[in-house]
Scaffold this motif. Sequence first.
Motif, PDB file in Angstrom:
ATOM      1  N   ASP A 103       0.707  -1.142  -0.047  1.00  9.40           N
ATOM      2  CA  ASP A 103      -0.025   0.007   0.079  1.00  9.40           C
ATOM      3  C   ASP A 103       0.657   1.145   0.053  1.00  9.40           C
ATOM      4  OD1 ASP A 103      -2.693  -0.964  -0.113  1.00  9.40           O
ATOM      5  OD2 ASP A 103      -2.750  -1.480   1.805  1.00  9.40           O
ATOM      6  N   GLU A 105       2.710   4.018  -3.142  1.00 13.55           N
ATOM      7  CA  GLU A 105       3.157   4.563  -4.404  1.00 13.55           C
ATOM      8  C   GLU A 105       4.637   4.672  -4.773  1.00 13.55           C
ATOM      9  OE1 GLU A 105      -0.584   4.848  -6.410  1.00 13.55           O
ATOM     10  OE2 GLU A 105      -0.557   6.784  -6.349  1.00 13.55           O
ATOM     11  N   SER A 149       4.940   7.677  -1.929  1.00 17.25           N
ATOM     12  CA  SER A 149       3.888   8.250  -1.452  1.00 17.25           C
ATOM     13  C   SER A 149       2.684   7.192  -0.771  1.00 17.25           C
ATOM     14  CB  SER A 149       3.160   9.381  -2.485  1.00 17.25           C
ATOM     15  OG  SER A 149       2.324   8.596  -3.572  1.00 17.25           O
ATOM     16  N   THR A 150       1.840   7.844  -0.146  1.00 17.61           N
ATOM     17  CA  THR A 150       0.560   7.250   0.239  1.00 17.61           C
ATOM     18  C   THR A 150      -0.139   6.845  -0.788  1.00 17.61           C
ATOM     19  OG1 THR A 150      -0.516   9.168   0.966  1.00 17.61           O
ATOM     20  CG2 THR A 150       0.889   8.304   2.468  1.00 17.61           C
ATOM     21  N   LYS A 151      -0.984   5.874  -0.444  1.00 14.36           N
ATOM     22  CA  LYS A 151      -2.156   5.760  -1.501  1.00 14.36           C
ATOM     23  C   LYS A 151      -3.442   6.029  -1.072  1.00 14.36           C
ATOM     24  CE  LYS A 151      -2.976   2.317  -4.197  1.00 14.36           C
ATOM     25  NZ  LYS A 151      -2.923   2.826  -5.306  1.00 14.36           N
ATOM     26  N   ALA A 152      -3.954   7.384  -1.027  1.00 12.63           N
ATOM     27  CA  ALA A 152      -4.988   7.809  -0.215  1.00 12.63           C
ATOM     28  C   ALA A 152      -5.996   7.334  -0.917  1.00 12.63           C
ATOM     29  CB  ALA A 152      -4.894   9.259  -0.415  1.00 12.63           C
ATOM     30  N   HIS A 156      -5.769  13.786  -2.226  1.00 17.71           N
ATOM     31  CA  HIS A 156      -4.573  13.761  -2.922  1.00 17.71           C
ATOM     32  C   HIS A 156      -3.261  12.670  -1.985  1.00 17.71           C
ATOM     33  CE1 HIS A 156      -4.761  16.270  -6.121  1.00 17.71           C
ATOM     34  NE2 HIS A 156      -5.597  16.939  -5.386  1.00 17.71           N
ATOM     35  N   ASP A 157      -2.537  11.923  -2.825  1.00 19.60           N
ATOM     36  CA  ASP A 157      -1.687  11.233  -2.163  1.00 19.60           C
ATOM     37  C   ASP A 157      -0.449  12.039  -1.613  1.00 19.60           C
ATOM     38  OD1 ASP A 157      -2.806   8.994  -3.365  1.00 19.60           O
ATOM     39  OD2 ASP A 157      -1.722   9.025  -5.086  1.00 19.60           O
ATOM     40  N   GLU A 158       0.212  11.620  -0.550  1.00 17.81           N
ATOM     41  CA  GLU A 158       0.968  12.559   0.050  1.00 17.81           C
ATOM     42  C   GLU A 158       2.350  11.959   0.199  1.00 17.81           C
ATOM     43  OE1 GLU A 158       1.663  13.814   4.637  1.00 17.81           O
ATOM     44  OE2 GLU A 158      -0.173  12.650   4.238  1.00 17.81           O
ATOM     45  N   ASN A 159       3.210  12.703  -0.248  1.00 22.34           N
ATOM     46  CA  ASN A 159       4.798  12.157  -0.110  1.00 22.34           C
ATOM     47  C   ASN A 159       5.247  11.885   0.905  1.00 22.34           C
ATOM     48  OD1 ASN A 159       4.952  12.764  -2.953  1.00 22.34           O
ATOM     49  ND2 ASN A 159       6.072  14.691  -2.834  1.00 22.34           N
ATOM     50  N   LYS A 203       5.251   6.242 -11.582  1.00 31.61           N
ATOM     51  CA  LYS A 203       4.874   5.622 -10.503  1.00 31.61           C
ATOM     52  C   LYS A 203       4.614   4.155 -10.782  1.00 31.61           C
ATOM     53  CE  LYS A 203       0.968   4.685  -9.960  1.00 31.61           C
ATOM     54  NZ  LYS A 203      -0.540   4.293  -9.895  1.00 31.61           N
ATOM     55  N   GLU A 205       3.208   0.247  -8.812  1.00 24.96           N
ATOM     56  CA  GLU A 205       2.784  -0.392  -7.634  1.00 24.96           C
ATOM     57  C   GLU A 205       3.385  -1.646  -7.702  1.00 24.96           C
ATOM     58  OE1 GLU A 205      -1.337   0.116  -7.087  1.00 24.96           O
ATOM     59  OE2 GLU A 205      -1.368   1.938  -8.386  1.00 24.96           O
TER      60      GLU A 205
END
Length: 298
Positions: A103, A105, A149-152, A156-159, A203, A205
């Motif tokens: 989980d 990115e 980054s997170t997978k929100a 928005h995804d967050e670095n 990106k 996964e």
Amino acid sequence: MSTRDLGLKPSSSGKVRDLFDLGDRLLIVATDRISAYDVILDDPIPGKGVLLTQMSREWFRLLADVVDNHLLSTDLAELPAPFCDHDALAGRSMLVRKAQRVDAECIVRGYIAGSGWRDYQRNGSICGIRLPAGMRESQKIDPPIFTPSTKAESGHDENIDRAALVELVGVGVADQVERASLEVYTRAADFARQRGIVLADTKFEFGFIEGRLTLIDEVLSPDSSRFWPAESYEVGRSQHAFDKQFVRDWLDESGWDHTPPPPKLPAAVVERTQQRYVEALRRLFPQALETLPAGVAR
Ligand SMILES: Nc1ncnc2c1ncn2[C@@H]1O[C@H](COP(=O)(O)OP(=O)(O)OP(=O)(O)O)[C@@H](O)[C@H]1O
Ligand SMILES: [Mg+2]
């Protein structure tokens, strides 16, 4: 093209793709939807889903010796019923093995752009990685850096920095995805550069299938990456996206404020954008243009 119009009910839909959960497998159907400024536009780009699915398939094939991937087939005839009966799905459908998803990115940056450029201007670093002072927009980052980054679920995804990634997935998996991401990026960027495309960032996964690290989702398309035309690359300014240049230029001129509803695209903008996707595939994998399903302009 929407799979709902075919009487099919996707398990979920992203901005551009429809997903069908088939138990231990997934069917990922790329539609012709296009987004700009995170808004899905009303006008599809004919053939886009096919062109990007073919590109992903070629990358998976090319990179198979670097990392395992989830792809089983992109052949319509090999899809389970009822999907194999829908010609509209030809060329745009990937049958894949379902993985236990990691989980995060997994982003790699070889050039400084977008949110990376904004973070650098603010902090002198991206995801906790300090970069040399005085870098200019679009400058090459050598060696490339891994900036997860997170997978929100929404928004928005967050670095995130290395410590936050380790917290999220554990140190062993963090090491594995970092190593694989950098290796795949480097191979792909070299390949693309020889073919007139600067792969600024991308990106990935990953997931695990039977305990093995596996590259999943789509890979190295202009939807998941920044492609820049090499011939106009210039340090010190922002670059035009290979695919969305005409759409963005036109939207910017229209004065649209990036909130829905988006304005209707003129036919000429749709056509020129469609030609950019063809051109991206032609530069990278010209042989793939020979086997496109009937009806996709090339
Ligand atoms: N082999 C796989 N196993 C498990 N999950 C997968 C696999 N391949 C892709 N996925 C997941 O399938 C989903 C594809 O959804 P998609 O990217 O279309 O929409 P989204 O991520 O929800 O939204 P967005 O349009 O913003 O990307 C992703 O959540 C991806 O992580
Ligand atoms: Mg996605």
